[in-house]
Scaffold this motif. Structure first.
Motif, PDB file in Angstrom:
ATOM      1  N   ARG A 267       0.940  -1.361   0.261  1.00  0.00           N
ATOM      2  CA  ARG A 267       0.240  -0.267   0.192  1.00  0.00           C
ATOM      3  C   ARG A 267       0.809   1.372   0.108  1.00  0.00           C
ATOM      4  O   ARG A 267       0.731   1.997  -0.369  1.00  0.00           O
ATOM      5  CB  ARG A 267      -1.055   0.311   1.339  1.00  0.00           C
ATOM      6  CG  ARG A 267      -1.745   1.383   1.388  1.00  0.00           C
ATOM      7  CD  ARG A 267      -2.691   1.462   2.725  1.00  0.00           C
ATOM      8  NE  ARG A 267      -4.153   1.054   1.547  1.00  0.00           N
ATOM      9  CZ  ARG A 267      -5.521   1.145   1.447  1.00  0.00           C
ATOM     10  NH1 ARG A 267      -5.020   1.855   1.684  1.00  0.00           N
ATOM     11  NH2 ARG A 267      -6.266   0.288   1.148  1.00  0.00           N
ATOM     12  N   VAL A 268       2.038   1.447   0.903  1.00  0.00           N
ATOM     13  CA  VAL A 268       2.566   2.577   0.814  1.00  0.00           C
ATOM     14  C   VAL A 268       3.747   2.631  -0.445  1.00  0.00           C
ATOM     15  O   VAL A 268       3.398   3.388  -0.860  1.00  0.00           O
ATOM     16  CB  VAL A 268       3.671   1.935   2.202  1.00  0.00           C
ATOM     17  CG1 VAL A 268       4.645   3.143   2.485  1.00  0.00           C
ATOM     18  CG2 VAL A 268       3.071   2.119   3.190  1.00  0.00           C
ATOM     19  N   LYS A 269       4.069   1.354  -1.043  1.00  0.00           N
ATOM     20  CA  LYS A 269       4.958   1.750  -2.360  1.00  0.00           C
ATOM     21  C   LYS A 269       3.617   1.792  -3.330  1.00  0.00           C
ATOM     22  O   LYS A 269       4.543   3.086  -4.046  1.00  0.00           O
ATOM     23  CB  LYS A 269       5.846   0.209  -2.400  1.00  0.00           C
ATOM     24  CG  LYS A 269       6.989   0.352  -1.675  1.00  0.00           C
ATOM     25  CD  LYS A 269       7.762  -0.743  -2.152  1.00  0.00           C
ATOM     26  CE  LYS A 269       9.289  -0.343  -1.385  1.00  0.00           C
ATOM     27  NZ  LYS A 269       9.970  -1.829  -1.914  1.00  0.00           N
ATOM     28  N   SER A 270       2.721   1.546  -3.602  1.00  0.00           N
ATOM     29  CA  SER A 270       1.983   1.670  -4.477  1.00  0.00           C
ATOM     30  C   SER A 270       1.235   3.188  -4.058  1.00  0.00           C
ATOM     31  O   SER A 270       1.544   3.800  -5.639  1.00  0.00           O
ATOM     32  CB  SER A 270       0.877   0.824  -4.316  1.00  0.00           C
ATOM     33  OG  SER A 270      -0.243   1.110  -4.025  1.00  0.00           O
ATOM     34  N   ARG A 271       1.759   3.755  -3.165  1.00  0.00           N
ATOM     35  CA  ARG A 271       0.874   5.422  -3.194  1.00  0.00           C
ATOM     36  C   ARG A 271       2.000   6.162  -3.252  1.00  0.00           C
ATOM     37  O   ARG A 271       1.651   6.868  -4.417  1.00  0.00           O
ATOM     38  CB  ARG A 271       0.458   5.466  -1.817  1.00  0.00           C
ATOM     39  CG  ARG A 271      -0.160   7.232  -1.644  1.00  0.00           C
ATOM     40  CD  ARG A 271      -0.963   7.285  -0.135  1.00  0.00           C
ATOM     41  NE  ARG A 271      -0.354   7.125   0.452  1.00  0.00           N
ATOM     42  CZ  ARG A 271      -0.568   5.937   1.887  1.00  0.00           C
ATOM     43  NH1 ARG A 271      -1.859   5.806   1.711  1.00  0.00           N
ATOM     44  NH2 ARG A 271       0.354   5.824   3.046  1.00  0.00           N
TER      45      ARG A 271
ATOM     46  N   ALA B 274      -5.332   1.293  -6.608  1.00  0.00           N
ATOM     47  CA  ALA B 274      -6.399   1.014  -7.253  1.00  0.00           C
ATOM     48  C   ALA B 274      -6.439  -0.101  -6.866  1.00  0.00           C
ATOM     49  O   ALA B 274      -7.328  -1.108  -5.507  1.00  0.00           O
ATOM     50  CB  ALA B 274      -6.912   1.935  -7.676  1.00  0.00           C
ATOM     51  N   ASN B 275      -6.221  -1.267  -7.662  1.00  0.00           N
ATOM     52  CA  ASN B 275      -6.450  -2.187  -7.698  1.00  0.00           C
ATOM     53  C   ASN B 275      -6.202  -3.859  -5.940  1.00  0.00           C
ATOM     54  O   ASN B 275      -6.579  -4.346  -5.681  1.00  0.00           O
ATOM     55  CB  ASN B 275      -6.268  -3.444  -8.627  1.00  0.00           C
ATOM     56  CG  ASN B 275      -6.845  -2.937  -9.901  1.00  0.00           C
ATOM     57  OD1 ASN B 275      -8.065  -3.122  -9.975  1.00  0.00           O
ATOM     58  ND2 ASN B 275      -6.586  -2.365 -10.936  1.00  0.00           N
ATOM     59  N   LEU B 276      -4.756  -2.967  -5.833  1.00  0.00           N
ATOM     60  CA  LEU B 276      -4.522  -2.636  -4.858  1.00  0.00           C
ATOM     61  C   LEU B 276      -5.494  -2.830  -2.519  1.00  0.00           C
ATOM     62  O   LEU B 276      -5.876  -3.696  -2.346  1.00  0.00           O
ATOM     63  CB  LEU B 276      -3.326  -2.850  -4.349  1.00  0.00           C
ATOM     64  CG  LEU B 276      -1.802  -3.523  -5.289  1.00  0.00           C
ATOM     65  CD1 LEU B 276      -0.707  -3.018  -4.701  1.00  0.00           C
ATOM     66  CD2 LEU B 276      -1.565  -4.803  -5.635  1.00  0.00           C
ATOM     67  N   ALA B 277      -6.214  -1.784  -3.020  1.00  0.00           N
ATOM     68  CA  ALA B 277      -7.123  -1.578  -2.110  1.00  0.00           C
ATOM     69  C   ALA B 277      -8.111  -2.173  -2.346  1.00  0.00           C
ATOM     70  O   ALA B 277      -8.505  -2.588  -1.120  1.00  0.00           O
ATOM     71  CB  ALA B 277      -6.894   0.281  -2.420  1.00  0.00           C
ATOM     72  N   GLU B 278      -8.530  -2.636  -3.235  1.00  0.00           N
ATOM     73  CA  GLU B 278      -9.113  -3.363  -3.851  1.00  0.00           C
ATOM     74  C   GLU B 278      -9.822  -4.254  -3.097  1.00  0.00           C
ATOM     75  O   GLU B 278     -10.435  -5.190  -2.551  1.00  0.00           O
ATOM     76  CB  GLU B 278      -9.610  -3.482  -5.145  1.00  0.00           C
ATOM     77  CG  GLU B 278     -11.500  -1.828  -5.542  1.00  0.00           C
ATOM     78  CD  GLU B 278     -11.268  -2.306  -7.243  1.00  0.00           C
ATOM     79  OE1 GLU B 278     -12.214  -3.269  -7.293  1.00  0.00           O
ATOM     80  OE2 GLU B 278     -11.093  -1.385  -8.303  1.00  0.00           O
TER      81      GLU B 278
END
Length: 82
Positions: free
Chosen positions: A6-10, A45-49
């Protein structure tokens, strides 16, 4: 505590947004940069989903879509470089 993905994707999405702004404002590049913006921000966004998936199958589907977004983002970056 937030997960590393989450941190890296953001952080990656923020870098993509900044690159998009640079390409639009300084290089007048609007077509490829828009595609890059969509795929680069779509990863997180897909990782959050996936975190809210209702089943293992749903979770794996979202993770796989995020992986496909990674591949697409790499394609747009390489095309912009060339």
């Amino acid at each position: 505590m937030e997960g590393i993905t989450r941190v890296k994707s953001r952080k990656f999405a923020v870098r993509i947004v900044r690159l998009y702004q640079f390409l639009c404002n300084d290089r007048n590049e609007f077509v490829l940069s828009k595609q890059l913006l969509r795929s680069g921000t779509g990863i997180g966004a897909n990782l959050a989903e996936a975190e809210c998936a209702i089943s293992k199958k749903d979770f794996l589907s979202k993770i796989y879509i995020a992986l496909k977004e990674c591949s697409e983002t790499l394609y747009w970056l390489e095309l912009l470089k060339d």
